[in-house]
Scaffold this motif. Structure first.
Motif, mmCIF file in Angstrom:
data_model
loop_
_atom_site.group_PDB
_atom_site.id
_atom_site.type_symbol
_atom_site.label_atom_id
_atom_site.label_comp_id
_atom_site.label_asym_id
_atom_site.label_seq_id
_atom_site.Cartn_x
_atom_site.Cartn_y
_atom_site.Cartn_z
ATOM 1 N N UNK A 1 3.567 -55.773 -17.931
ATOM 2 C CA UNK A 1 4.397 -56.250 -16.822
ATOM 3 C C UNK A 1 4.509 -55.146 -15.764
ATOM 4 N N UNK A 2 4.269 -55.532 -14.533
ATOM 5 C CA UNK A 2 4.372 -54.569 -13.441
ATOM 6 C C UNK A 2 5.839 -54.333 -13.114
ATOM 7 N N UNK A 3 6.218 -53.063 -13.062
ATOM 8 C CA UNK A 3 7.607 -52.721 -12.769
ATOM 9 C C UNK A 3 7.956 -53.107 -11.329
ATOM 10 N N UNK A 4 9.081 -53.787 -11.195
ATOM 11 C CA UNK A 4 9.541 -54.173 -9.866
ATOM 12 C C UNK A 4 10.206 -52.976 -9.206
ATOM 13 N N UNK A 5 9.748 -52.665 -8.016
ATOM 14 C CA UNK A 5 10.278 -51.504 -7.309
ATOM 15 C C UNK A 5 11.591 -51.870 -6.612
ATOM 16 N N UNK A 6 12.620 -51.095 -6.891
ATOM 17 C CA UNK A 6 13.870 -51.250 -6.160
ATOM 18 C C UNK A 6 13.711 -50.584 -4.798
ATOM 19 N N UNK A 7 14.583 -50.883 -3.846
ATOM 20 C CA UNK A 7 14.498 -50.196 -2.545
ATOM 21 C C UNK A 7 14.562 -48.679 -2.682
ATOM 22 N N UNK A 8 15.369 -48.190 -3.645
ATOM 23 C CA UNK A 8 15.489 -46.740 -3.835
ATOM 24 C C UNK A 8 14.175 -46.154 -4.345
ATOM 25 N N UNK A 9 13.556 -46.841 -5.321
ATOM 26 C CA UNK A 9 12.297 -46.341 -5.870
ATOM 27 C C UNK A 9 11.178 -46.418 -4.824
ATOM 28 N N UNK A 10 11.188 -47.470 -4.034
ATOM 29 C CA UNK A 10 10.177 -47.611 -2.980
ATOM 30 C C UNK A 10 10.336 -46.494 -1.943
ATOM 31 N N UNK A 11 11.585 -46.202 -1.618
ATOM 32 C CA UNK A 11 11.851 -45.134 -0.654
ATOM 33 C C UNK A 11 11.397 -43.788 -1.214
ATOM 34 N N UNK A 12 11.680 -43.537 -2.498
ATOM 35 C CA UNK A 12 11.290 -42.266 -3.108
ATOM 36 C C UNK A 12 9.774 -42.154 -3.202
ATOM 37 N N UNK A 13 9.110 -43.275 -3.494
ATOM 38 C CA UNK A 13 7.647 -43.256 -3.568
ATOM 39 C C UNK A 13 7.038 -42.925 -2.199
ATOM 40 N N UNK A 14 7.592 -43.503 -1.163
ATOM 41 C CA UNK A 14 7.099 -43.225 0.193
ATOM 42 C C UNK A 14 7.326 -41.763 0.544
ATOM 43 N N UNK A 15 8.515 -41.258 0.223
ATOM 44 C CA UNK A 15 8.836 -39.865 0.546
ATOM 45 C C UNK A 15 7.888 -38.907 -0.177
ATOM 46 N N UNK A 16 7.638 -39.172 -1.452
ATOM 47 C CA UNK A 16 6.740 -38.318 -2.225
ATOM 48 C C UNK A 16 5.326 -38.343 -1.648
ATOM 49 N N UNK A 17 4.861 -39.534 -1.281
ATOM 50 C CA UNK A 17 3.521 -39.653 -0.694
ATOM 51 C C UNK A 17 3.425 -38.877 0.611
ATOM 52 N N UNK A 18 4.474 -38.925 1.416
ATOM 53 C CA UNK A 18 4.475 -38.191 2.679
ATOM 54 C C UNK A 18 4.466 -36.684 2.439
ATOM 55 N N UNK A 19 5.228 -36.227 1.450
ATOM 56 C CA UNK A 19 5.268 -34.794 1.150
ATOM 57 C C UNK A 19 3.918 -34.306 0.634
ATOM 58 N N UNK A 20 3.292 -35.084 -0.218
ATOM 59 C CA UNK A 20 1.981 -34.696 -0.745
ATOM 60 C C UNK A 20 0.939 -34.670 0.375
ATOM 61 N N UNK A 21 1.000 -35.658 1.268
ATOM 62 C CA UNK A 21 0.066 -35.681 2.396
ATOM 63 C C UNK A 21 0.338 -34.526 3.349
ATOM 64 N N UNK A 22 1.617 -34.223 3.571
ATOM 65 C CA UNK A 22 1.968 -33.120 4.467
ATOM 66 C C UNK A 22 1.454 -31.789 3.917
ATOM 67 N N UNK A 23 1.573 -31.598 2.610
ATOM 68 C CA UNK A 23 1.055 -30.361 2.008
ATOM 69 C C UNK A 23 -0.447 -30.240 2.258
#
Length: 212
Positions: A1-23
């Protein structure tokens, strides 16, 4: 079963992706050469995705540096193996963990150097850089004291000074390795010399002062 992303988890995933890309982009282009458009594209987003998380490029590089410090300290505490005595410490294993803490690839080292140059050129950021550095040294000093206490000994000199020297020496080796990769080989002899020096700079903790 695919985990349903809450708004908080979606926001954290986006933030992490941006930080990794920025590095990645800061390491490739430098702070001045990096653009928010390129960072967003590298993360798989448009530029508008950045602003709910970071006001500007300055906030982004500060967040990248903070994240690096957090991951480094957590990794060091989790992975380091001291052994049951100073004599049994493995300089090679400790050096490997130490290198991993500082970032195993040139990208992490380049961003670390880029942030230092950024702080040097920005007096308003310099105090924050110094504060971050001191907090990292605080944690390392505490780690030294705790691990030595677990071995039943304590330093007869300043553990703070040792933490400062190790921090500065490690930075120097890591940044030199950006130009000369063979400099990475200096980590193990550095750790070995520190262990040997510690053997002559510790004393048993009196039983009435022992923890627990």
């Amino acid at each position: 079963m695919v985990e349903k992303l809450t708004p908080e988890k979606r926001r954290e995933r986006t933030r992490t992706a941006l930080l990794e890309a920025a590095e990645e982009v800061f390491a490739l282009r430098g702070f001045e050469g990096a653009s928010l458009d390129e960072i967003a594209e590298a993360a798989g987003y448009t530029r508008g995705a950045i602003y709910p998380h970071f006001k500007n490029k300055d906030e982004l590089i500060l967040a990248v540096a903070d994240r690096f410090d957090q991951l480094a300290v957590e990794g060091f505490r989790a992975d380091i193996e001291i052994g049951s005595s100073l004599a049994e410490m493995d300089p090679g294993a400790i050096a490997t963990t130490w290198q991993r803490m500082l970032g195993s690839g040139s990208q992490s080292k380049a961003v670390s150097l880029e942030f230092r140059l950024y702080a040097m050129r920005r007096p308003d950021v310099r105090e924050r850089f110094i504060d971050r550095r001191q907090r990292s040294i605080d944690q390392f000093e505490q780690f030294i004291d705790t691990e030595l206490a677990n071995l039943g000994v304590r330093l007869t000199t300043s553990s703070r000074t040792l933490a400062e020297i190790m921090y500065a020496a490690s930075d120097g080796i890591a940044h030199l390795a950006l130009l000369d990769p063979s400099a990475d080989d200096l980590f193990e002899p550095l750790i070995d010399m520190v262990i040997r020096a510690l053997m002559t700079a510790v004393e048993p903790i009196p039983s009435d002062e022992a923890p627990g």
